[in-house]
Design a protein around this motif. Structure first.
Motif, mmCIF file in Angstrom:
data_model
loop_
_atom_site.group_PDB
_atom_site.id
_atom_site.type_symbol
_atom_site.label_atom_id
_atom_site.label_comp_id
_atom_site.label_asym_id
_atom_site.label_seq_id
_atom_site.Cartn_x
_atom_site.Cartn_y
_atom_site.Cartn_z
ATOM 1 N N LEU A 1 3.295 3.848 10.777
ATOM 2 C CA LEU A 1 2.866 3.107 11.003
ATOM 3 C C LEU A 1 0.813 3.221 11.303
ATOM 4 C CD1 LEU A 1 6.512 3.474 13.041
ATOM 5 C CD2 LEU A 1 5.496 1.118 12.290
ATOM 6 N N SER A 2 1.305 4.637 12.184
ATOM 7 C CA SER A 2 0.119 4.308 12.704
ATOM 8 C C SER A 2 -0.901 4.116 11.393
ATOM 9 C CB SER A 2 -0.417 6.107 12.730
ATOM 10 O OG SER A 2 -1.961 5.978 12.885
ATOM 11 N N GLN A 3 -1.056 4.415 10.434
ATOM 12 C CA GLN A 3 -1.972 3.984 8.930
ATOM 13 C C GLN A 3 -1.673 2.589 8.748
ATOM 14 O OE1 GLN A 3 0.150 6.617 6.235
ATOM 15 N NE2 GLN A 3 -1.857 8.371 6.586
ATOM 16 N N ILE A 4 -0.924 1.852 8.440
ATOM 17 C CA ILE A 4 -0.167 0.678 9.074
ATOM 18 C C ILE A 4 -1.259 0.060 9.931
ATOM 19 C CG2 ILE A 4 1.290 -1.327 8.703
ATOM 20 C CD1 ILE A 4 3.409 -0.062 7.268
ATOM 21 N N HIS A 5 -1.474 0.348 11.072
ATOM 22 C CA HIS A 5 -1.864 0.103 12.656
ATOM 23 C C HIS A 5 -3.347 0.141 11.927
ATOM 24 C CE1 HIS A 5 -4.281 -0.205 15.320
ATOM 25 N NE2 HIS A 5 -3.634 -1.153 16.422
ATOM 26 N N LEU B 1 0.809 -1.412 1.113
ATOM 27 C CA LEU B 1 1.828 -0.618 0.589
ATOM 28 C C LEU B 1 2.357 -0.095 -0.671
ATOM 29 C CD1 LEU B 1 4.350 -1.174 3.674
ATOM 30 C CD2 LEU B 1 3.437 0.589 3.306
ATOM 31 N N ASN B 2 1.829 -0.500 -1.809
ATOM 32 C CA ASN B 2 1.768 -1.421 -2.997
ATOM 33 C C ASN B 2 0.608 -0.265 -3.230
ATOM 34 O OD1 ASN B 2 2.540 -1.970 -6.010
ATOM 35 N ND2 ASN B 2 1.088 -2.913 -5.767
ATOM 36 N N TRP B 3 -0.569 0.307 -2.421
ATOM 37 C CA TRP B 3 -1.670 1.218 -3.417
ATOM 38 C C TRP B 3 -0.557 2.789 -2.625
ATOM 39 C CZ3 TRP B 3 -4.443 1.024 -6.724
ATOM 40 C CH2 TRP B 3 -4.804 0.369 -7.684
ATOM 41 N N LEU B 4 -0.367 1.901 -1.429
ATOM 42 C CA LEU B 4 0.031 3.068 -0.933
ATOM 43 C C LEU B 4 1.071 4.720 -0.878
ATOM 44 C CD1 LEU B 4 -0.573 5.743 2.295
ATOM 45 C CD2 LEU B 4 1.257 3.824 3.184
ATOM 46 N N GLU C 1 -0.488 -8.897 3.483
ATOM 47 C CA GLU C 1 -0.914 -8.356 3.501
ATOM 48 C C GLU C 1 -1.058 -6.460 3.255
ATOM 49 O OE1 GLU C 1 -5.060 -6.281 2.585
ATOM 50 O OE2 GLU C 1 -4.626 -7.936 2.760
ATOM 51 N N VAL C 2 0.183 -6.468 4.536
ATOM 52 C CA VAL C 2 1.235 -4.754 4.532
ATOM 53 C C VAL C 2 1.512 -4.566 3.135
ATOM 54 C CG1 VAL C 2 3.077 -3.867 5.714
ATOM 55 C CG2 VAL C 2 1.453 -5.178 7.028
ATOM 56 N N MET C 3 2.369 -5.379 2.310
ATOM 57 C CA MET C 3 2.721 -5.243 1.247
ATOM 58 C C MET C 3 2.003 -5.209 0.508
ATOM 59 S SD MET C 3 6.280 -5.998 1.718
ATOM 60 C CE MET C 3 6.979 -5.766 0.463
ATOM 61 N N VAL D 1 0.747 -1.788 20.794
ATOM 62 C CA VAL D 1 1.194 -3.136 20.665
ATOM 63 C C VAL D 1 1.486 -3.432 19.330
ATOM 64 C CG1 VAL D 1 0.343 -3.691 23.139
ATOM 65 C CG2 VAL D 1 -0.878 -4.149 21.322
ATOM 66 N N LEU D 2 1.322 -2.705 18.127
ATOM 67 C CA LEU D 2 1.477 -3.302 17.565
ATOM 68 C C LEU D 2 2.846 -3.631 16.979
ATOM 69 C CD1 LEU D 2 1.052 -3.354 14.319
ATOM 70 C CD2 LEU D 2 2.009 -0.817 13.862
ATOM 71 N N LEU D 3 3.747 -3.760 17.297
ATOM 72 C CA LEU D 3 4.911 -4.525 17.213
ATOM 73 C C LEU D 3 4.999 -5.936 17.579
ATOM 74 C CD1 LEU D 3 7.525 -1.111 17.064
ATOM 75 C CD2 LEU D 3 6.436 -2.773 14.922
ATOM 76 N N LYS D 4 4.794 -5.867 18.958
ATOM 77 C CA LYS D 4 4.339 -6.399 19.660
ATOM 78 C C LYS D 4 4.030 -7.625 19.680
ATOM 79 C CE LYS D 4 3.281 -7.764 24.832
ATOM 80 N NZ LYS D 4 2.555 -9.528 25.257
ATOM 81 N N THR D 5 2.765 -7.290 18.730
ATOM 82 C CA THR D 5 1.879 -8.244 18.380
ATOM 83 C C THR D 5 2.595 -8.794 17.197
ATOM 84 O OG1 THR D 5 -0.541 -6.994 19.158
ATOM 85 C CG2 THR D 5 -0.768 -8.697 17.283
ATOM 86 N N ILE D 6 3.013 -8.089 16.103
ATOM 87 C CA ILE D 6 3.343 -8.749 14.769
ATOM 88 C C ILE D 6 4.263 -10.011 15.251
ATOM 89 C CG2 ILE D 6 4.944 -8.338 13.355
ATOM 90 C CD1 ILE D 6 2.835 -5.631 12.439
#
Length: 130
Positions: free
Chosen positions: A72-76, A116-119, A111-113, A92-97
């Motif tokens: 989660l921290s890395q995605i943020h 994550l493809n690279w990660l 963007e997250v997908m 507030v990552l989840l709240k913002t999303i």
């Protein structure tokens, strides 16, 4: 065309750096990190970005050193770098999303997908199963 290539290269660089951090966790935690990085894209496809990230938050909320919280921290961190005006505070990552309008929610999900493809690729290569 170079902007897309540079964006993709930037994603790859950040994903490599983050996967390297995951690979340096204790062996069991590193395996758990790898497993969860590989599972998250399907969770997002099945349940949506907000629900998938909320699930990860619930799995790691009692342990700040949990691989779930690290992911989660890395995605943020990635979102903050690319959408600095939207993602300023990790608490507030989840709240913002969940408060994003539909178009921005789809854009952030994409963007997250992509990230994550690279990660997932790097975690798979850097973290041994044995």
């Amino acid at each position: 065309m170079s902007v897309v290539v540079n964006k993709e290269q930037e994603r790859a660089k950040y994903a490599y750096d983050f996967a390297k951090i995951g690979s340096e966790l204790p062996k069991e935690k590193a395996k758990e990190y790898k497993s969860n990085v590989k599972k998250l894209p399907m969770l997002i496809k099945t349940n949506g970005l907000g629900a998938a990230l909320a699930f990860f938050f619930s799995k790691g909320k009692d342990n700040e050193k949990s691989p779930h919280i690290l992911i989660l921290s890395q995605i943020h961190d990635w979102l903050k770098k690319n959408n600095s005006e939207t993602f300023t505070n990790s608490s507030v990552l989840l709240k913002t999303i969940v408060e994003l309008d539909s178009a921005n929610y789809r854009s952030i999900t994409h963007e997250v997908m992509s990230f994550l493809n690279w990660l997932k690729r790097f975690a798979d290569g850097l973290i041994e199963e044995k």
